[in-house]
Design a protein around this motif. Structure first.
Motif, PDB file in Angstrom:
ATOM      1  N   SER A 144       1.033  -0.829  -7.869  1.00 14.66           N
ATOM      2  CA  SER A 144       1.260  -2.646  -7.733  1.00 14.66           C
ATOM      3  C   SER A 144       1.208  -3.616  -8.773  1.00 14.66           C
ATOM      4  O   SER A 144       1.184  -3.835  -9.861  1.00 14.66           O
ATOM      5  CB  SER A 144      -0.753  -2.216  -7.972  1.00 14.66           C
ATOM      6  OG  SER A 144      -1.030  -1.532  -7.463  1.00 14.66           O
TER       7      SER A 144
ATOM      8  N   THR B 210       3.685   4.582  -5.911  1.00  8.56           N
ATOM      9  CA  THR B 210       2.544   3.535  -5.685  1.00  8.56           C
ATOM     10  C   THR B 210       3.065   2.978  -7.321  1.00  8.56           C
ATOM     11  O   THR B 210       2.658   3.644  -8.031  1.00  8.56           O
ATOM     12  CB  THR B 210       1.246   4.941  -6.061  1.00  8.56           C
ATOM     13  OG1 THR B 210       1.381   5.406  -6.968  1.00  8.56           O
ATOM     14  CG2 THR B 210       1.204   4.660  -4.412  1.00  8.56           C
TER      15      THR B 210
ATOM     16  N   ASP C 205       0.552  -3.525  -3.420  1.00  8.22           N
ATOM     17  CA  ASP C 205       0.482  -2.532  -3.351  1.00  8.22           C
ATOM     18  C   ASP C 205       2.591  -1.687  -2.463  1.00  8.22           C
ATOM     19  O   ASP C 205       2.167  -2.242  -1.516  1.00  8.22           O
ATOM     20  CB  ASP C 205      -0.526  -1.456  -2.893  1.00  8.22           C
ATOM     21  CG  ASP C 205      -1.016  -1.667  -3.807  1.00  8.22           C
ATOM     22  OD1 ASP C 205      -0.968  -1.380  -4.932  1.00  8.22           O
ATOM     23  OD2 ASP C 205      -2.348  -1.394  -2.942  1.00  8.22           O
TER      24      ASP C 205
ATOM     25  N   SER D 266       0.019   4.796 -11.052  1.00 10.35           N
ATOM     26  CA  SER D 266      -0.346   3.274 -10.575  1.00 10.35           C
ATOM     27  C   SER D 266      -1.535   2.018 -11.721  1.00 10.35           C
ATOM     28  O   SER D 266      -2.133   2.336 -11.172  1.00 10.35           O
ATOM     29  CB  SER D 266       0.115   3.661  -9.429  1.00 10.35           C
ATOM     30  OG  SER D 266       0.379   2.578  -8.875  1.00 10.35           O
TER      31      SER D 266
ATOM     32  N   ARG E 117      -4.400   8.340  -9.888  1.00 10.16           N
ATOM     33  CA  ARG E 117      -3.388   7.788  -9.872  1.00 10.16           C
ATOM     34  C   ARG E 117      -2.206   8.765 -10.085  1.00 10.16           C
ATOM     35  O   ARG E 117      -1.578   8.955 -10.432  1.00 10.16           O
ATOM     36  CB  ARG E 117      -2.343   6.539  -8.729  1.00 10.16           C
ATOM     37  CG  ARG E 117      -3.588   6.591  -7.947  1.00 10.16           C
ATOM     38  CD  ARG E 117      -2.865   4.619  -7.585  1.00 10.16           C
ATOM     39  NE  ARG E 117      -2.853   3.834  -6.141  1.00 10.16           N
ATOM     40  CZ  ARG E 117      -2.611   3.399  -6.319  1.00 10.16           C
ATOM     41  NH1 ARG E 117      -1.447   2.307  -6.282  1.00 10.16           N
ATOM     42  NH2 ARG E 117      -3.333   2.411  -4.892  1.00 10.16           N
TER      43      ARG E 117
ATOM     44  N   GLU F 242       3.929   0.676  -1.825  1.00  5.71           N
ATOM     45  CA  GLU F 242       4.369   1.847  -0.753  1.00  5.71           C
ATOM     46  C   GLU F 242       3.632   0.896   0.085  1.00  5.71           C
ATOM     47  O   GLU F 242       4.833   1.804   1.628  1.00  5.71           O
ATOM     48  CB  GLU F 242       3.591   3.026  -1.842  1.00  5.71           C
ATOM     49  CG  GLU F 242       1.764   2.816  -0.675  1.00  5.71           C
ATOM     50  CD  GLU F 242       1.317   2.463  -2.091  1.00  5.71           C
ATOM     51  OE1 GLU F 242      -0.110   2.728  -1.994  1.00  5.71           O
ATOM     52  OE2 GLU F 242       1.694   1.830  -3.051  1.00  5.71           O
TER      53      GLU F 242
ATOM     54  N   ALA G 137      -1.360   2.794   3.336  1.00  5.19           N
ATOM     55  CA  ALA G 137      -1.619   2.104   2.338  1.00  5.19           C
ATOM     56  C   ALA G 137      -1.226   4.083   1.178  1.00  5.19           C
ATOM     57  O   ALA G 137      -2.381   5.073   2.260  1.00  5.19           O
ATOM     58  CB  ALA G 137      -3.151   1.509   0.890  1.00  5.19           C
ATOM     59  N   TYR G 138      -0.994   4.129   0.350  1.00  4.27           N
ATOM     60  CA  TYR G 138      -1.437   5.719  -0.644  1.00  4.27           C
ATOM     61  C   TYR G 138      -2.704   5.556  -1.316  1.00  4.27           C
ATOM     62  O   TYR G 138      -3.176   5.234  -2.097  1.00  4.27           O
ATOM     63  CB  TYR G 138      -0.218   5.976  -1.933  1.00  4.27           C
ATOM     64  CG  TYR G 138      -1.142   7.719  -2.503  1.00  4.27           C
ATOM     65  CD1 TYR G 138      -0.979   8.426  -1.519  1.00  4.27           C
ATOM     66  CD2 TYR G 138      -1.001   7.788  -3.550  1.00  4.27           C
ATOM     67  CE1 TYR G 138      -1.072   9.834  -1.968  1.00  4.27           C
ATOM     68  CE2 TYR G 138      -2.017   8.589  -4.009  1.00  4.27           C
ATOM     69  CZ  TYR G 138      -2.080   9.960  -3.569  1.00  4.27           C
ATOM     70  OH  TYR G 138      -2.250  10.518  -3.888  1.00  4.27           O
TER      71      TYR G 138
ATOM     72  N   TRP H 138       3.281   6.594   4.509  1.00  6.10           N
ATOM     73  CA  TRP H 138       3.905   5.892   3.421  1.00  6.10           C
ATOM     74  C   TRP H 138       5.381   6.925   3.176  1.00  6.10           C
ATOM     75  O   TRP H 138       5.586   7.486   3.755  1.00  6.10           O
ATOM     76  CB  TRP H 138       3.322   5.670   2.296  1.00  6.10           C
ATOM     77  CG  TRP H 138       1.848   6.523   2.314  1.00  6.10           C
ATOM     78  CD1 TRP H 138       0.476   6.191   2.382  1.00  6.10           C
ATOM     79  CD2 TRP H 138       2.401   8.226   1.799  1.00  6.10           C
ATOM     80  NE1 TRP H 138      -0.301   7.530   1.862  1.00  6.10           N
ATOM     81  CE2 TRP H 138       0.515   8.502   2.132  1.00  6.10           C
ATOM     82  CE3 TRP H 138       2.824   8.915   1.715  1.00  6.10           C
ATOM     83  CZ2 TRP H 138       0.597   9.564   1.705  1.00  6.10           C
ATOM     84  CZ3 TRP H 138       2.678  10.210   1.495  1.00  6.10           C
ATOM     85  CH2 TRP H 138       1.850  11.169   1.452  1.00  6.10           C
TER      86      TRP H 138
END
Length: 443
Positions: A208, A206, A197, A296, A302, A199, A231-232, A274
């Protein structure tokens, strides 16, 4: 075999060949690491951006260079990198590539077994969308390097690839054959594959990505970059914020939302918070909300609305359509200015004044590899310490007119225009979908 320490340089003079180079995400990453690079890109506007940025470029089709001009590439290139076009594999695209995964795996095995290119090419022409086959090009380049008299038949030392998460299965298959079968000349690699990821590496977004890092087995075990940021988590954010950013139809700006907790004292190596949109875009003085039309990796959690205290949703070619809301006063929310291309680039971690050029600039931004993420990948692959986010917030020195003309002469064959050797715009259009048949009226 003992593993190489993470920050022990494994190559004296790394030189990156960036396939599908776009406007320069991986090249900018190489630049901040002090590593030379050459990018191959067939989109005219992306090449104009690259020339303006001072990046060494070939305006060409990656497949055509492999077939017709591989011997003209600098023989000292020892790192192969790239992010093949993802439209047919992305959840936002047609999905044709995802449906052809097993078929593409078969081509991987045949290439490693030395099946002639002519046989493979004839069958690839039958694919519903020919762009699906582009994910094979890094492997075909790796094989071609071992058959190149100009290189002394020397294989690439390092391979770094990134794509949308749906391609992880193909990268796993790359790893399987690179480690167990080896290239047709016998060269084998040690490989790491995972979905990372962005972020968690300081990119204010965000996003991936499925990544592959491979080293010739003589160079030691490769490793994936260690995350530097938290991570968010959408669910955690909504729980802490009381749902202030949730899927509401009437945006509201809530300055009381608790920020992400900072690392505890004494945890020097602990991940940092982040990076939020507000921190990445200091020119926006007012708090704001962003409503995007994409999340994301297609993760519904998200999507929707985010505040300036959160990272951006995945930046795509539709970034110019993201709606930005600001407060006029305490009670009235209005639509503010949308993201400029420089702001959109900053959400991808490009320098603030990166010289976006040509047309379809939003598409260029959305298609790019985030440079900060790319620097972490290349740094891990080469045993170099990755830069912090601040390294990409410094002013970018654009190319002079003289430098730009020289770069374009090399990349296009003319100092001020494209030539017959450059890809034609009409050749870059994806194939049209077949028209749907109308259903017969009932009764």
């Amino acid at each position: 075999m003992t593993s190489t320490p993470h920050h022990q340089r494994i190559l004296d003079r790394p030189f990156v060949l960036d396939l599908f180079a776009g406007p320069g995400g991986l090249d900018v990453a190489a630049h901040v690491l002090g590593v030379p690079s050459l990018g191959i890109e067939w989109d005219r506007s992306a090449c104009l951006t690259r020339y303006a940025a001072g990046l060494d470029t070939l305006h060409a089709d990656v497949s055509a260079i492999r077939r017709e001009a591989f011997e003209a590439l600098p023989p000292e290139i020892n790192v192969l990198a790239g992010g093949p076009p993802c439209q047919t594999y992305s959840v936002a695209g047609s999905g044709v590539g995802r449906k052809a995964l097993d078929q593409v795996k078969g081509y991987i095995e045949r290439l490693m077994a030395g099946d002639p290119d002519e046989n493979i090419d004839k069958e690839l022409q039958k694919l519903t969308d020919p762009r699906t086959a582009l994910v094979l090009e890094p492997l075909r380049y790796a094989i071609q390097a071992t058959r190149s008299p100009n290189r002394g038949n020397r294989p690439y030392d390092v391979i770094v690839l990134e794509q949308v998460p749906a391609v992880e299965a193909l990268w796993d298959h790359y790893a399987l054959v690179l480690e167990n079968i080896g290239l047709p000349d016998g060269t084998k690699y040690k490989v790491k594959v995972d979905v990372l990821d962005t972020e968690t590496y300081g990119v204010p977004q965000t996003r991936s990505r499925a990544v592959l890092i491979a080293r010739r087995e003589e160079l030691g075990e490769p490793f994936l970059p260690k995350p530097t940021h938290l991570a968010y988590e959408a669910k955690e954010w909504n729980r802490r914020s009381g749902g202030a950013t949730a899927q509401t139809h009437q945006p509201a700006l809530d300055e009381e939302i608790a920020p992400v907790p900072a690392p505890r004292r004494g945890e020097d190596d602990a991940p940092k918070p982040w990076v939020s949109m507000g921190k990445a875009l200091p020119g926006r003085e007012k708090p704001f909300l962003v409503r995007s039309n994409y999340g994301s990796s297609g993760n519904p959690g998200r999507r929707g609305v985010r505040t300036d205290q959160q990272p951006a949703a995945t930046v795509t070619g539709r970034i110019s359509r993201f709606v930005v809301f600001e407060h006029l006063d305490e009670n009235i929310v209005y639509e503010g200015p949308r993201f400029s291309m420089n702001e959109a680039g900053m959400l991808q971690s490009f320098p603030p004044d990166y010289p976006w050029s040509g047309t379809a600039q939003a598409q260029q931004v959305g298609n790019a590899v985030p440079p900060l993420f790319g620097a972490h990948l290349l740094g891990a692959a080469l045993g170099l310490p990755a830069p912090g986010p601040e390294a990409l917030r410094k002013p970018w020195v654009p190319a002079t007119e003289e430098q730009r003309a020289k770069l374009r002469s090399h990349g296009c064959g003319s100092a001020d225009d494209c030539t017959a050797s450059c890809p034609r715009p009409e050749d870059q259009a994806p194939p049209r979908s077949a028209p749907r048949k109308k259903k017969a009226a009932a009764g």
